[in-house]
Design an enzyme around this catalytic site. Structure first.
Site, PDB file in Angstrom:
ATOM      1  N   GLY D 207     121.148 -74.634  45.899  1.00  0.00           N
ATOM      2  CA  GLY D 207     120.834 -76.141  45.258  1.00  0.00           C
ATOM      3  C   GLY D 207     120.311 -76.632  46.336  1.00  0.00           C
ATOM      4  O   GLY D 207     118.993 -75.657  47.121  1.00  0.00           O
ATOM      5  N   LEU D 233     119.797 -72.483  37.808  1.00  0.00           N
ATOM      6  CA  LEU D 233     119.397 -72.177  39.353  1.00  0.00           C
ATOM      7  C   LEU D 233     119.840 -71.019  40.293  1.00  0.00           C
ATOM      8  O   LEU D 233     121.363 -71.727  40.478  1.00  0.00           O
ATOM      9  CB  LEU D 233     119.279 -74.179  39.787  1.00  0.00           C
ATOM     10  CG  LEU D 233     118.407 -74.203  40.959  1.00  0.00           C
ATOM     11  CD1 LEU D 233     117.144 -74.350  40.218  1.00  0.00           C
ATOM     12  CD2 LEU D 233     119.613 -75.469  41.067  1.00  0.00           C
ATOM     13  N   ASP D 234     119.031 -70.807  41.127  1.00  0.00           N
ATOM     14  CA  ASP D 234     119.408 -69.941  41.717  1.00  0.00           C
ATOM     15  C   ASP D 234     120.450 -69.276  41.846  1.00  0.00           C
ATOM     16  O   ASP D 234     120.932 -68.212  42.448  1.00  0.00           O
ATOM     17  CB  ASP D 234     120.703 -70.900  43.457  1.00  0.00           C
ATOM     18  CG  ASP D 234     118.930 -71.756  44.016  1.00  0.00           C
ATOM     19  OD1 ASP D 234     117.888 -71.639  43.496  1.00  0.00           O
ATOM     20  OD2 ASP D 234     119.420 -73.291  43.993  1.00  0.00           O
ATOM     21  N   ASP D 235     120.352 -68.385  40.917  1.00  0.00           N
ATOM     22  CA  ASP D 235     121.672 -67.104  40.181  1.00  0.00           C
ATOM     23  C   ASP D 235     121.392 -66.369  39.444  1.00  0.00           C
ATOM     24  O   ASP D 235     121.526 -64.772  39.380  1.00  0.00           O
ATOM     25  CB  ASP D 235     122.678 -67.851  39.300  1.00  0.00           C
ATOM     26  CG  ASP D 235     123.933 -67.194  38.836  1.00  0.00           C
ATOM     27  OD1 ASP D 235     124.278 -66.988  39.908  1.00  0.00           O
ATOM     28  OD2 ASP D 235     124.327 -67.161  37.113  1.00  0.00           O
TER      29      ASP D 235
END
Lengths: 290, 290, 290, 290
Positions: D207, D233-235
């Site tokens: 995040g 997101l960010d995964d």
């Protein structure tokens, strides 16, 4: 550890034989004159019996101007303990001359860091024995001086370099993969004020072609070393070292390429610390209050 | 990369001049005989033109017993390409003699790792020129042989050591901070089968007292190196290296203490890789398929 | 940074709101009473406005005994600045209870380091909910207390543990892969004096089975964290962290094995620094004067 | 591992369920058609039972042109084993669009590496929602497209971005600190072909404002992660991670500055590996044959 340029501070650097009352005396002196301490670092070296101190204070409210401070500190404190000492002022950033040849990775990295404010100094000029870095220097608006160097003209070339350093009031010379060995006469003019990056983990692989030597030896880590230049090649006080893992898969070209990352890191850290007055010299070693 | 001892596999190690069809030939041979490949690693060294391969397969369903495999592989494949090759069997773990003197950190670490199953070998004996490690060896149930070594009796002492290695069918000698230099005659008996840990980042600080030398030089990283022993001191092929950050705050004793962590790591990794047949030698370098 | 146990020194630890004259006042106080300073460390935290100091001096020639020092320092200095402070004496090493379950790598490592003098404390007892570590404890001559813990008897088991800690005058509890969560009531009894090793890079993968989670996520580095235990699981102040590189070649078992090296390193460093009184707490963070 | 652009080679990338004879079949196919193998890498993932292979060969002497190779390999080999596969040609470098916002350190670093030949791709365009990077792009002679993005025009802005990517035949999108979240619709168009750098050690601090979160948590290492972008997101699958040591001395600004070095390293490595076709995706993980 935040940026020096953003404040109006003084930095006092001290080196002397260890003695009782050193911290009390120095901090007491500053306190009596209204110093608001921002950071204090000390080191006692057991082996040599030497004491080192870096103390930075906000000049707001401090009641001594530069000359008065120097005179009074010397008389009241420094002489008593036999101190080597100097005071620096954050509003008077050091002036850096960057020397570069044809490999531009450290050079481009330093200029970018300078531009983004990571380095607390000014870069009034670049000196090179080649043309390769000229466009980069122009991009960052830094005057570029091309001084060709060869076996015949070395003395004269160094004279021109030294004249430029003089003219621009240079405090620090950074050799960002500058591929010429400076003469002892040159080095003597800037003691503890020339930083070089050597592309190996010194003292392994000193001298020329360290990546070749590392490749031949089959090392599993390659390194880079930022150090002050002394009259003896690759032997000056080490400021910072870094290594990067390699394997049998890495050919010579890979070592060279991976090594660049280590070179960038050690040189930029060393220059940053020097410009923030965090490095003290003693004998052939450094104390780095980073 | 899971534990070898937990399966019934063969490991084929090959080194030869690179040539077309090497992988196809070797993998084709194994496929025709029902091999279920567990892992394959290759390396081509551009500089030397050498090819290296490690291939491990499950013996379940493989139709060649050891002798038949050796004969057939040699006749059909190895001779054609001029291979140096050997085959290892996971159910026949290598036998390790650990040599130790008075510093026990690497020794204690190795024995603990062996106990927990990290090392795919057997340790039938410990040999020491001192008594210090005897209790540790007893704790782990490993026979301990005290053989004093001095300038006068060195030849005789080595003869006794070699007799013990012979008697116990030792495949690998690990020098876990063994503070005696082995004679060339000894080294020649176990080529590529003696692993030493040197307490510096070789080739920096070879020889005696490397931490003293590192302290004097003011390095910012200290290292350790695990390498095969050759007749030239501290010059053998490097298997693994590691470094640990130090600063001006670290006195000589601190370097020694911090360095132990690097020593433990490099020696245990090197021994582990050797016992899993992941290390190939060429010239004075190693290929490590880790 | 050399071993505390080898000298007769006092260590003063201070935390208070930053103010002018702090260093001058503290160092002046010690100087007036004949202190021979061995090391001084300060930190000013810009974000919180807090000041931290660790100062160690040789007691030879110091004119205040413990009670007199405490009374005088409090009256003359500590009250004025609102200090949290304490003084420690190197000749009075802290007493450590090691808690362990079935994974012994950290435990064996700590005991070995203690034996070799790396840890400036005493270990009067080991407490475990299993038998696995008993032989190791006996080898190092440390009394072993087996206290089984399960859902039913947890309260009673903790009462027995606390009684043992009380009886042995324990200053620090080290959880060396102790696989039971301590109750808030237990934790409250030893604020800032319980150190745990968590086998991940916190705050990633808090909770149970961190290596499984790291494997699932496909990370390229695995880590370990040593931290003080608070009432919230895996949330206490971090003392030290370390990572080790992994790749797709590493299966879950490999992560577990490689991770052990990171666990050993962070836990031993954290315990060492705590026992040398180098760690100060503020909020949920640590200042480590290492 | 030397530079791809310097040779005329093909790279075959395979992923399929593990089966007997895979290596033999693939290498046999290439051998029969005259391939001179430059490097071979395989991986068997025990947990998923998947097999991965990267094989690169010199096209000199290889008897199949691209279309013929694709047809024949598919018919004879790929279908039999249910392979996901593709072939790349070193003379047809991938085309990269770099997206950037206002932080230029990764951007400047990538362009410099591209210029010096470290990255085996072409950069036909830069896209930014700001003007800051325009001078840099011009310096390196790369067309710059400023497309402002805000909550209102996001869909339209992405449509213009996608049109540019289409027009320039872009193979890979690199988000070099591009501060806008791409929509799922955008991401779906370039599966496994968008690389982002996140300024933390994922999954810690996903995040926004990860350095703030790291500072609050008091971590002792800060990290950066290069990963493929997925709809979450960010995964996405992690390609590379790196960490840098910090201490209590580092304020938030210091974390940001130190973190940049980690960001530069992970992003440049990830882009390099991708462009050399060294990264294979499976599920949410990567195999990196670096």
């Amino acid at each position: 550890m935040c940026m020096m340029g953003q404040r109006n501070s003084a930095i006092l650097l001290i080196n002397c034989p260890d003695a009782r009352g050193l911290v009390a005396t120095v901090s007491g002196f500053l306190f009596r004159h209204g110093a608001n301490i921002l950071s204090t670092d000390e080191h006692r070296d057991d082996a040599s019996g030497q004491f080192f101190m870096r103390i930075e204070w906000d000049l707001e409210g401090f009641d001594l101007a530069e000359d008065a401070f120097k005179e009074l500190f010397d008389a009241e404190t420094a002489q008593k303990y036999g101190m080597n000492w100097r005071v620096e002022y954050s509003l008077r950033p050091h002036r850096v001359a960057v020397f570069v040849s044809r490999y531009l990775h450290c050079f481009a990295d330093l200029l970018h860091r300078h531009k983004t404010g990571e380095l607390a100094g000014e870069i009034p000029l670049v000196i090179s024995n080649h043309d390769d870095a000229a466009r980069h220097a122009a991009f960052y608006g830094i005057p570029y001086h091309h001084i060709a160097v060869n076996a015949q003209n070395k003395e004269e070339a160094e004279a021109r370099q030294l004249a430029l350093l003089e003219e621009h009031g240079v405090d620090l010379v950074v050799l960002a993969r500058y591929m010429q060995v400076l003469s002892p006469a040159f080095v003597t003019r800037y003691p503890g004020r020339i930083i070089n990056v050597h592309h190996s983990f010194l003292p392994a692989f000193s001298g020329a072609k360290p990546y070749h030597a590392a490749f031949e030896r089959g090392v599993k880590l390659i390194g880079a070393t930022a150090h002050y230049v002394t009259e003896i090649l690759d032997d000056g006080p080490i400021i910072e070292q870094e290594v990067i893992r390699v394997s049998h898969r890495d050919q010579l070209d890979d070592l060279v390429e991976k090594g660049r990352d280590a070179e960038r890191l050690v040189l930029s850290r060393a220059v940053r610390w020097h410009l923030e007055h965090r490095v003290l010299l003693y004998g052939n070693k450094t104390v780095v209050f980073a």
